[in-house]
Design a protein around this motif. Structure first.
Motif, PDB file in Angstrom:
ATOM      1  N   GLY A  74       0.781  -1.221   0.000  1.00  0.00           N
ATOM      2  CA  GLY A  74       0.000   0.000   0.000  1.00  0.00           C
ATOM      3  C   GLY A  74       0.813   1.271   0.000  1.00  0.00           C
ATOM      4  O   GLY A  74       0.249   2.365  -0.130  1.00  0.00           O
ATOM      5  N   GLU A  75       2.140   1.187   0.121  1.00  0.00           N
ATOM      6  CA  GLU A  75       3.008   2.369   0.133  1.00  0.00           C
ATOM      7  C   GLU A  75       3.459   2.691  -1.289  1.00  0.00           C
ATOM      8  O   GLU A  75       4.094   1.864  -1.947  1.00  0.00           O
ATOM      9  CB  GLU A  75       4.241   2.120   1.005  1.00  0.00           C
ATOM     10  CG  GLU A  75       5.255   3.264   0.974  1.00  0.00           C
ATOM     11  CD  GLU A  75       6.601   2.883   1.552  1.00  0.00           C
ATOM     12  OE1 GLU A  75       7.516   3.743   1.518  1.00  0.00           O
ATOM     13  OE2 GLU A  75       6.756   1.743   2.008  1.00  0.00           O
ATOM     14  N   ASP A  76       3.139   3.883  -1.759  1.00  0.00           N
ATOM     15  CA  ASP A  76       3.549   4.328  -3.083  1.00  0.00           C
ATOM     16  C   ASP A  76       5.066   4.482  -3.110  1.00  0.00           C
ATOM     17  O   ASP A  76       5.647   5.213  -2.300  1.00  0.00           O
ATOM     18  CB  ASP A  76       2.867   5.668  -3.396  1.00  0.00           C
ATOM     19  CG  ASP A  76       3.097   6.140  -4.832  1.00  0.00           C
ATOM     20  OD1 ASP A  76       3.926   5.542  -5.539  1.00  0.00           O
ATOM     21  OD2 ASP A  76       2.439   7.123  -5.227  1.00  0.00           O
ATOM     22  N   LEU A  77       5.728   3.802  -4.061  1.00  0.00           N
ATOM     23  CA  LEU A  77       7.185   3.834  -4.134  1.00  0.00           C
ATOM     24  C   LEU A  77       7.711   4.846  -5.145  1.00  0.00           C
ATOM     25  O   LEU A  77       8.928   4.987  -5.276  1.00  0.00           O
ATOM     26  CB  LEU A  77       7.722   2.439  -4.496  1.00  0.00           C
ATOM     27  CG  LEU A  77       7.448   1.331  -3.481  1.00  0.00           C
ATOM     28  CD1 LEU A  77       8.025   0.012  -3.977  1.00  0.00           C
ATOM     29  CD2 LEU A  77       8.009   1.686  -2.111  1.00  0.00           C
ATOM     30  N   VAL A  78       6.831   5.519  -5.854  1.00  0.00           N
ATOM     31  CA  VAL A  78       7.283   6.529  -6.811  1.00  0.00           C
ATOM     32  C   VAL A  78       8.027   7.623  -6.042  1.00  0.00           C
ATOM     33  O   VAL A  78       7.510   8.183  -5.082  1.00  0.00           O
ATOM     34  CB  VAL A  78       6.106   7.117  -7.601  1.00  0.00           C
ATOM     35  CG1 VAL A  78       6.585   8.255  -8.506  1.00  0.00           C
ATOM     36  CG2 VAL A  78       5.432   6.037  -8.436  1.00  0.00           C
ATOM     37  N   GLY A  79       9.257   7.873  -6.435  1.00  0.00           N
ATOM     38  CA  GLY A  79      10.080   8.852  -5.742  1.00  0.00           C
ATOM     39  C   GLY A  79      10.978   8.256  -4.679  1.00  0.00           C
ATOM     40  O   GLY A  79      11.890   8.921  -4.193  1.00  0.00           O
ATOM     41  N   VAL A  80      10.738   6.979  -4.304  1.00  0.00           N
ATOM     42  CA  VAL A  80      11.608   6.303  -3.331  1.00  0.00           C
ATOM     43  C   VAL A  80      12.827   5.764  -4.083  1.00  0.00           C
ATOM     44  O   VAL A  80      12.672   4.988  -5.028  1.00  0.00           O
ATOM     45  CB  VAL A  80      10.866   5.153  -2.626  1.00  0.00           C
ATOM     46  CG1 VAL A  80      11.805   4.420  -1.664  1.00  0.00           C
ATOM     47  CG2 VAL A  80       9.641   5.680  -1.885  1.00  0.00           C
ATOM     48  N   PRO A  81      14.050   6.148  -3.699  1.00  0.00           N
ATOM     49  CA  PRO A  81      15.238   5.691  -4.430  1.00  0.00           C
ATOM     50  C   PRO A  81      15.425   4.182  -4.315  1.00  0.00           C
ATOM     51  O   PRO A  81      14.939   3.558  -3.363  1.00  0.00           O
ATOM     52  CB  PRO A  81      16.389   6.456  -3.769  1.00  0.00           C
ATOM     53  CG  PRO A  81      15.877   6.852  -2.426  1.00  0.00           C
ATOM     54  CD  PRO A  81      14.399   7.043  -2.579  1.00  0.00           C
ATOM     55  N   PRO A  82      16.119   3.575  -5.289  1.00  0.00           N
ATOM     56  CA  PRO A  82      16.277   2.112  -5.306  1.00  0.00           C
ATOM     57  C   PRO A  82      16.802   1.529  -3.999  1.00  0.00           C
ATOM     58  O   PRO A  82      16.294   0.505  -3.525  1.00  0.00           O
ATOM     59  CB  PRO A  82      17.263   1.880  -6.460  1.00  0.00           C
ATOM     60  CG  PRO A  82      17.034   3.038  -7.374  1.00  0.00           C
ATOM     61  CD  PRO A  82      16.728   4.204  -6.485  1.00  0.00           C
ATOM     62  N   HIS A  83      17.805   2.144  -3.390  1.00  0.00           N
ATOM     63  CA  HIS A  83      18.424   1.556  -2.202  1.00  0.00           C
ATOM     64  C   HIS A  83      17.503   1.589  -0.983  1.00  0.00           C
ATOM     65  O   HIS A  83      17.763   0.890  -0.001  1.00  0.00           O
ATOM     66  CB  HIS A  83      19.746   2.258  -1.879  1.00  0.00           C
ATOM     67  CG  HIS A  83      19.599   3.680  -1.432  1.00  0.00           C
ATOM     68  ND1 HIS A  83      19.436   4.725  -2.319  1.00  0.00           N
ATOM     69  CD2 HIS A  83      19.575   4.236  -0.191  1.00  0.00           C
ATOM     70  CE1 HIS A  83      19.330   5.854  -1.646  1.00  0.00           C
ATOM     71  NE2 HIS A  83      19.408   5.593  -0.362  1.00  0.00           N
ATOM     72  N   ARG A  84      16.426   2.375  -1.057  1.00  0.00           N
ATOM     73  CA  ARG A  84      15.489   2.438   0.070  1.00  0.00           C
ATOM     74  C   ARG A  84      14.242   1.584  -0.156  1.00  0.00           C
ATOM     75  O   ARG A  84      13.376   1.523   0.716  1.00  0.00           O
ATOM     76  CB  ARG A  84      15.090   3.890   0.333  1.00  0.00           C
ATOM     77  CG  ARG A  84      16.246   4.767   0.836  1.00  0.00           C
ATOM     78  CD  ARG A  84      15.769   6.114   1.272  1.00  0.00           C
ATOM     79  NE  ARG A  84      14.748   6.001   2.313  1.00  0.00           N
ATOM     80  CZ  ARG A  84      13.950   7.010   2.682  1.00  0.00           C
ATOM     81  NH1 ARG A  84      14.053   8.190   2.078  1.00  0.00           N
ATOM     82  NH2 ARG A  84      13.055   6.841   3.630  1.00  0.00           N
ATOM     83  N   ARG A  85      14.155   0.932  -1.291  1.00  0.00           N
ATOM     84  CA  ARG A  85      12.988   0.078  -1.562  1.00  0.00           C
ATOM     85  C   ARG A  85      13.133  -1.301  -0.915  1.00  0.00           C
ATOM     86  O   ARG A  85      12.172  -2.060  -0.846  1.00  0.00           O
ATOM     87  CB  ARG A  85      12.769  -0.065  -3.067  1.00  0.00           C
ATOM     88  CG  ARG A  85      12.446   1.257  -3.731  1.00  0.00           C
ATOM     89  CD  ARG A  85      11.968   1.125  -5.162  1.00  0.00           C
ATOM     90  NE  ARG A  85      11.695   2.443  -5.727  1.00  0.00           N
ATOM     91  CZ  ARG A  85      10.947   2.674  -6.781  1.00  0.00           C
ATOM     92  NH1 ARG A  85      10.394   1.661  -7.440  1.00  0.00           N
ATOM     93  NH2 ARG A  85      10.753   3.912  -7.212  1.00  0.00           N
ATOM     94  N   GLU A  86      14.344  -1.652  -0.509  1.00  0.00           N
ATOM     95  CA  GLU A  86      14.621  -2.953   0.112  1.00  0.00           C
ATOM     96  C   GLU A  86      14.295  -4.111  -0.824  1.00  0.00           C
ATOM     97  O   GLU A  86      13.766  -5.138  -0.404  1.00  0.00           O
ATOM     98  CB  GLU A  86      13.858  -3.090   1.434  1.00  0.00           C
ATOM     99  CG  GLU A  86      14.251  -2.060   2.477  1.00  0.00           C
ATOM    100  CD  GLU A  86      13.516  -2.246   3.790  1.00  0.00           C
ATOM    101  OE1 GLU A  86      13.529  -3.383   4.314  1.00  0.00           O
ATOM    102  OE2 GLU A  86      12.911  -1.268   4.269  1.00  0.00           O
ATOM    103  N   PHE A  87      14.602  -3.905  -2.108  1.00  0.00           N
ATOM    104  CA  PHE A  87      14.462  -4.954  -3.109  1.00  0.00           C
ATOM    105  C   PHE A  87      15.851  -5.484  -3.467  1.00  0.00           C
ATOM    106  O   PHE A  87      16.821  -4.717  -3.517  1.00  0.00           O
ATOM    107  CB  PHE A  87      13.805  -4.420  -4.383  1.00  0.00           C
ATOM    108  CG  PHE A  87      12.372  -3.969  -4.218  1.00  0.00           C
ATOM    109  CD1 PHE A  87      11.640  -4.276  -3.072  1.00  0.00           C
ATOM    110  CD2 PHE A  87      11.743  -3.254  -5.230  1.00  0.00           C
ATOM    111  CE1 PHE A  87      10.324  -3.863  -2.929  1.00  0.00           C
ATOM    112  CE2 PHE A  87      10.421  -2.832  -5.097  1.00  0.00           C
ATOM    113  CZ  PHE A  87       9.711  -3.138  -3.946  1.00  0.00           C
ATOM    114  N   GLY A  88      15.933  -6.787  -3.711  1.00  0.00           N
ATOM    115  CA  GLY A  88      17.182  -7.382  -4.160  1.00  0.00           C
ATOM    116  C   GLY A  88      17.181  -7.532  -5.674  1.00  0.00           C
ATOM    117  O   GLY A  88      16.122  -7.725  -6.285  1.00  0.00           O
ATOM    118  N   LEU A  89      18.366  -7.449  -6.282  1.00  0.00           N
ATOM    119  CA  LEU A  89      18.494  -7.538  -7.733  1.00  0.00           C
ATOM    120  C   LEU A  89      19.547  -8.565  -8.113  1.00  0.00           C
ATOM    121  O   LEU A  89      20.642  -8.579  -7.547  1.00  0.00           O
ATOM    122  CB  LEU A  89      18.895  -6.181  -8.326  1.00  0.00           C
ATOM    123  CG  LEU A  89      17.836  -5.087  -8.367  1.00  0.00           C
ATOM    124  CD1 LEU A  89      18.490  -3.724  -8.556  1.00  0.00           C
ATOM    125  CD2 LEU A  89      16.859  -5.357  -9.502  1.00  0.00           C
TER     126      LEU A  89
END
Length: 224
Positions: A74-89
């Motif tokens: 439910g948290e909009d991630l637009v504007g959240v930088p990649p390193h703060r999304r807590e996603f692995g790549l």
């Protein structure tokens, strides 16, 4: 596709009407809408150039959206930088640090998060066992085979327990026999660790082996 599967679950990833364009006249992703509930593995399957890797990068925050929303729980991630999304790549070539050992590669994200040394070492050992490389902690990554390097890349991405793991053709550089074997191992690993993941691939058998659900992409559009 049910409404919940189409729009996502409140506890996981939601991609709603997402479009990505490199230029005004070059739309690469068109109105993509789908959800990935926590613990699910979804494959984006399609030929080269269909927009699947661009969509993955947009979810990671590496490409700006032309329109639409990417959200987590439910948290909009637009504007959240990649390193703060807590996603692995994890990418096709693994992108390991060649001047670091296997253990140092896996521990990298944990060092950034300032995990205590004993906890880092325990997590590295746990993940090496999970990816079938127990005892490889001090091995230089330059001595590894292609399949071993991808296992290390997976372990490094999983080490900080990401909310979502994004896999961009992680097995495509390997030969067919090794690829088939690692696909089975990867499916097992994702379920053992209860990892929520999106896999980008052009290989139908790989998608069916690894994912719980396969979404097909063509000309920038996502279909169930």
């Amino acid at each position: 596709m049910t409404a919940q599967a189409r729009t996502g679950a409140a506890s996981g990833l939601n991609v709603a009407d997402v479009s990505v364009a490199y230029r005004r006249d070059e739309v690469v992703v068109r109105d993509a809408t789908f959800g990935v509930p926590r613990g699910d593995v979804v494959a984006l399957l399609g030929p080269s150039g269909c927009g699947k890797s661009t969509l993955l990068r947009a979810i990671a925050g590496l490409e700006p959206l032309t329109s639409g929303v990417v959200s987590w729980a439910g948290e909009d991630l637009v504007g959240v930088p990649p390193h703060r999304r807590e996603f692995g790549l994890v990418f096709q070539d693994g992108q390991l640090f060649t001047h670091r050992s296997v253990g140092e590669n896996i521990a990298y994200g944990l060092r950034v998060k300032r995990w205590p040394r004993a906890d880092r070492d325990a997590r590295v050992a746990e993940l090496l066992e999970l990816v079938g490389l127990g005892g490889f902690t001090n091995r230089p990554v330059t001595e590894l085979s292609g399949g071993q390097r991808q296992r290390v890349a997976l372990a490094r991405a999983l080490a900080p327990s990401p909310r979502l793991l994004l896999l961009d053709e992680p097995l495509s550089a390997l030969d067919r026999e090794l690829r088939d074997r690692l696909a089975v191992d990867l499916a097992d690993l994702l379920r053992k660790t209860a990892t929520t993941a999106i896999l980008v691939t052009h290989d139908e058998s790989e998608a069916e082996t690894i994912a719980d659900r396969v979404l097909r992409m063509s000309d920038g559009r996502v279909a169930g």
